[in-house]
Design a protein around this motif. Sequence first.
Motif, PDB file in Angstrom:
ATOM      1  N   UNK A   1       0.891  -1.162   0.000  1.00 60.07           N
ATOM      2  CA  UNK A   1       0.000   0.000   0.000  1.00 60.07           C
ATOM      3  C   UNK A   1       0.927   1.209   0.000  1.00 60.07           C
ATOM      4  N   UNK A   2       1.113   1.838  -1.169  1.00 58.97           N
ATOM      5  CA  UNK A   2       2.064   2.938  -1.264  1.00 58.97           C
ATOM      6  C   UNK A   2       1.605   3.952  -2.290  1.00 58.97           C
ATOM      7  N   UNK A   3       2.248   5.095  -2.287  1.00 58.02           N
ATOM      8  CA  UNK A   3       2.021   6.114  -3.309  1.00 58.02           C
ATOM      9  C   UNK A   3       3.336   6.352  -4.041  1.00 58.02           C
ATOM     10  N   UNK A   4       3.249   6.690  -5.311  1.00 58.04           N
ATOM     11  CA  UNK A   4       4.440   6.968  -6.099  1.00 58.04           C
ATOM     12  C   UNK A   4       4.375   8.366  -6.691  1.00 58.04           C
ATOM     13  N   UNK A   5       5.546   8.918  -6.959  1.00 52.21           N
ATOM     14  CA  UNK A   5       5.698  10.175  -7.673  1.00 52.21           C
ATOM     15  C   UNK A   5       6.690   9.927  -8.810  1.00 52.21           C
ATOM     16  N   UNK A   6       6.298  10.284 -10.026  1.00 51.07           N
ATOM     17  CA  UNK A   6       7.159  10.079 -11.186  1.00 51.07           C
ATOM     18  C   UNK A   6       6.918  11.219 -12.175  1.00 51.07           C
TER      19      UNK A   6
END
Length: 284
Positions: free
Chosen positions: A71-76
Amino acid sequence: MEPSSSPIGMKMDDSQPKLIQNWHKNGECPQGTIPIRRTQNHVLHRTFPFHQQGGQHYYPFGQLLGGHEFAFVTESGSTYHGAHASFNVWNPKTQANEFSLSQIWVMSDITTRNAIEAGWMRDNYHITGCYDLSCPSFVQTNHKFAIGSTIKPVSTYKGKTFDISILIYKDNNSGNWWLQVQDVVLGYWPGSIFTDLADSSTVVAWGGQIINVRSAQHHTTTQMGSAHFPSERYGKSSFFYNLKVIDYSNIQQDPASLQPYVTNSACYDLHVEENTNTNLGTYF
């Protein structure tokens, strides 16, 4: 050795509790040395270690490994020279041969094995890779903190919460990637050990992970974070805040477009909040 620079505008919260480890009551190591946790062959269970990893690793999010849940969030969408977050330390229950962790990932791309990871872990796992100082890559420079040892205190449900701040950033002069926890610079991953991350990162992630080996032929009871869903809110659910990325100019920035990723929302979930409190920054 110290970093030649640090991210512009990055100020650690002096009000945060200092890192406390059991061995501190017996003194500290002298300058020029580092504390190393004694490893015993029969001890496979490690509770609340601060863990760090770097170099070639095996968590490609693009092709989910069997048994790993996230359960995570990403930034790209850009290039990054580091990341920051503050998050709770909890005491999740883990079944045999499983682990639960909260951490930051700094990766060259979403399917890479070239990654830097740092956070805390509740570990009841037969490790097949390497963590902490068992990996030959990380160079510890601080003599007051034993990487891999127990962290105290931990958060309690409906009670007091204990947060740690982790900052990973690239020194543009040396090319090394430095690790800072609270206000303590712990050490660095040499830029020379990386291929894709030798220049910069293109993906940053924050969140939790468990391993589910289904030893009883059903889904594990291993908990993630506080073991309570985000609908229960702060003090009950695990909490990440002040999420930042470090840009190419070594300046901290708020994430522009966080993307949540949950493998099994019936068991582990997250909710990204709108930034309505400037003291918390971007949080979930």
